[in-house]
Design a protein around this motif. Sequence first.
Motif, mmCIF file in Angstrom:
data_model
loop_
_atom_site.group_PDB
_atom_site.id
_atom_site.type_symbol
_atom_site.label_atom_id
_atom_site.label_comp_id
_atom_site.label_asym_id
_atom_site.label_seq_id
_atom_site.Cartn_x
_atom_site.Cartn_y
_atom_site.Cartn_z
ATOM 1 N N LEU A 60 3.486 1.942 4.333
ATOM 2 C CA LEU A 60 3.213 1.696 5.740
ATOM 3 C C LEU A 60 4.467 1.457 6.519
ATOM 4 C CD1 LEU A 60 0.353 -1.148 4.900
ATOM 5 C CD2 LEU A 60 0.113 1.343 5.271
ATOM 6 N N GLU A 61 5.765 1.411 6.032
ATOM 7 C CA GLU A 61 6.673 1.316 6.964
ATOM 8 C C GLU A 61 6.933 2.773 7.585
ATOM 9 O OE1 GLU A 61 7.096 -0.277 3.869
ATOM 10 O OE2 GLU A 61 6.262 -2.079 4.739
ATOM 11 N N ASP A 62 6.590 3.735 7.121
ATOM 12 C CA ASP A 62 6.362 5.182 7.560
ATOM 13 C C ASP A 62 5.815 5.521 8.628
ATOM 14 O OD1 ASP A 62 8.763 5.947 5.631
ATOM 15 O OD2 ASP A 62 7.178 5.815 4.063
ATOM 16 N N LEU A 63 4.904 4.607 8.923
ATOM 17 C CA LEU A 63 3.854 4.932 10.038
ATOM 18 C C LEU A 63 4.489 4.659 11.433
ATOM 19 C CD1 LEU A 63 0.672 3.052 8.655
ATOM 20 C CD2 LEU A 63 1.198 5.587 8.739
ATOM 21 N N VAL A 115 6.714 10.313 12.017
ATOM 22 C CA VAL A 115 7.103 10.606 13.506
ATOM 23 C C VAL A 115 8.728 10.932 13.517
ATOM 24 C CG1 VAL A 115 7.128 9.996 15.808
ATOM 25 C CG2 VAL A 115 5.121 9.737 14.460
ATOM 26 N N ASP A 116 9.282 10.080 12.874
ATOM 27 C CA ASP A 116 10.893 10.096 13.028
ATOM 28 C C ASP A 116 11.340 11.102 12.300
ATOM 29 O OD1 ASP A 116 10.294 8.820 10.546
ATOM 30 O OD2 ASP A 116 12.073 7.554 10.551
ATOM 31 N N VAL A 117 10.736 11.727 11.177
ATOM 32 C CA VAL A 117 11.218 12.850 10.388
ATOM 33 C C VAL A 117 10.949 14.136 11.243
ATOM 34 C CG1 VAL A 117 10.806 14.474 8.258
ATOM 35 C CG2 VAL A 117 11.230 11.627 8.234
ATOM 36 N N GLU A 118 9.746 14.233 11.861
ATOM 37 C CA GLU A 118 9.208 15.417 12.597
ATOM 38 C C GLU A 118 10.226 15.380 13.848
ATOM 39 O OE1 GLU A 118 7.835 17.661 15.660
ATOM 40 O OE2 GLU A 118 7.853 15.717 15.938
ATOM 41 N N GLU A 119 10.519 14.387 14.377
ATOM 42 C CA GLU A 119 11.420 14.463 15.755
ATOM 43 C C GLU A 119 12.891 15.045 15.229
ATOM 44 O OE1 GLU A 119 11.232 10.476 17.377
ATOM 45 O OE2 GLU A 119 9.227 11.315 18.414
ATOM 46 N N GLU A 120 13.314 14.297 14.111
ATOM 47 C CA GLU A 120 14.692 14.797 13.773
ATOM 48 C C GLU A 120 14.840 16.404 13.265
ATOM 49 O OE1 GLU A 120 16.964 13.921 9.659
ATOM 50 O OE2 GLU A 120 16.368 12.109 10.959
ATOM 51 N N LYS A 121 13.737 17.094 12.694
ATOM 52 C CA LYS A 121 13.661 18.202 12.434
ATOM 53 C C LYS A 121 12.926 19.293 13.301
ATOM 54 C CE LYS A 121 13.569 17.216 7.415
ATOM 55 N NZ LYS A 121 12.830 17.397 6.000
ATOM 56 N N ASN A 122 12.436 18.648 14.455
ATOM 57 C CA ASN A 122 11.551 19.514 15.134
ATOM 58 C C ASN A 122 10.760 20.752 14.413
ATOM 59 O OD1 ASN A 122 10.510 20.135 17.754
ATOM 60 N ND2 ASN A 122 12.347 21.453 18.360
ATOM 61 N N ARG A 124 0.896 -1.104 0.008
ATOM 62 C CA ARG A 124 0.100 0.058 0.060
ATOM 63 C C ARG A 124 0.911 1.140 0.012
ATOM 64 N NH1 ARG A 124 -4.773 -0.879 3.979
ATOM 65 N NH2 ARG A 124 -6.144 0.413 2.512
ATOM 66 N N ILE A 125 0.452 2.336 -0.648
ATOM 67 C CA ILE A 125 0.954 3.433 -0.927
ATOM 68 C C ILE A 125 0.249 4.577 -0.216
ATOM 69 C CG2 ILE A 125 1.929 5.047 -2.492
ATOM 70 C CD1 ILE A 125 3.440 2.552 -2.704
ATOM 71 N N ILE A 126 0.863 5.612 0.502
ATOM 72 C CA ILE A 126 0.269 6.650 1.190
ATOM 73 C C ILE A 126 0.724 7.625 0.325
ATOM 74 C CG2 ILE A 126 -0.092 8.122 3.361
ATOM 75 C CD1 ILE A 126 0.875 5.294 4.766
ATOM 76 N N ASP A 127 -0.182 8.625 -0.256
ATOM 77 C CA ASP A 127 0.073 9.877 -0.980
ATOM 78 C C ASP A 127 -0.346 10.896 -0.007
ATOM 79 O OD1 ASP A 127 1.176 8.789 -3.236
ATOM 80 O OD2 ASP A 127 -1.018 8.774 -4.274
ATOM 81 N N ILE A 128 0.487 11.998 0.244
ATOM 82 C CA ILE A 128 0.242 13.166 1.252
ATOM 83 C C ILE A 128 0.444 14.403 0.295
ATOM 84 C CG2 ILE A 128 0.774 14.459 3.130
ATOM 85 C CD1 ILE A 128 1.649 11.536 4.149
ATOM 86 N N LEU A 129 -0.598 15.195 0.203
ATOM 87 C CA LEU A 129 -0.487 16.679 -0.227
ATOM 88 C C LEU A 129 -0.661 17.347 0.933
ATOM 89 C CD1 LEU A 129 -0.104 18.323 -2.537
ATOM 90 C CD2 LEU A 129 -2.745 18.494 -2.885
ATOM 91 N N ASN A 130 0.465 18.218 1.607
ATOM 92 C CA ASN A 130 0.449 18.780 2.559
ATOM 93 C C ASN A 130 -0.163 20.373 2.224
ATOM 94 O OD1 ASN A 130 1.572 17.473 5.073
ATOM 95 N ND2 ASN A 130 3.569 17.391 3.657
ATOM 96 N N ASP A 131 -0.254 20.905 3.432
ATOM 97 C CA ASP A 131 -1.064 22.372 3.103
ATOM 98 C C ASP A 131 -0.187 23.499 2.399
ATOM 99 O OD1 ASP A 131 -3.038 24.475 3.863
ATOM 100 O OD2 ASP A 131 -2.088 24.944 5.751
ATOM 101 N N ASP A 132 1.207 23.062 2.263
ATOM 102 C CA ASP A 132 2.086 24.167 1.444
ATOM 103 C C ASP A 132 2.126 23.531 0.116
ATOM 104 O OD1 ASP A 132 3.491 21.873 2.040
ATOM 105 O OD2 ASP A 132 5.276 23.128 3.032
ATOM 106 N N ALA A 151 -2.077 6.442 12.562
ATOM 107 C CA ALA A 151 -1.482 5.282 12.526
ATOM 108 C C ALA A 151 -2.395 3.950 12.342
ATOM 109 C CB ALA A 151 -0.690 4.916 14.056
ATOM 110 N N GLN A 152 -1.895 3.189 12.199
ATOM 111 C CA GLN A 152 -2.487 1.832 11.711
ATOM 112 C C GLN A 152 -2.583 0.748 12.595
ATOM 113 O OE1 GLN A 152 -0.697 0.074 8.534
ATOM 114 N NE2 GLN A 152 -2.415 -1.536 8.136
#
Length: 115
Positions: free
Chosen positions: A18-21, A40-47, A2-10, A56-57
């Motif tokens: 699914l491994e990115d969850l 989550v790991d990217v957000e924590e790294e970049k804060n 399964r693929i997760i496509d995200i279009l952010n606000d910007d 999540a799933q």
Amino acid sequence: MRIIDILNDDAEYQQLSLEDLPLAVILSDSENNIIKILPVDVEEEKNTGLVLAYIAQQDDHFFFQIAENNNNTLFHNDEIIEKSVWLKSGDIVQIKDKIILYTVSGDKIKLSISE
């Protein structure tokens, strides 16, 4: 797979798996009210901002859960989210003046943020 496509606000586009969850729903710019969805790991790294919620799933079903430090009122299909809610295709989560639309089509899960 399964693929997760995200279009952010910007208007930033991401394609994840699914491994990115889990994903963090972040208020990345409070002055302009910009919402982003990042692993989550990217957000924590970049804060990158204030975490409002998580996506999540569990048992092949997606859910949306409020972060502990979130003081904002969030809505799921026009009902206040108090802890967590299961997501199904076509569901809408509202954060301030922003909408997250969750849709499933075949093996694609789409999360798009708009006003």
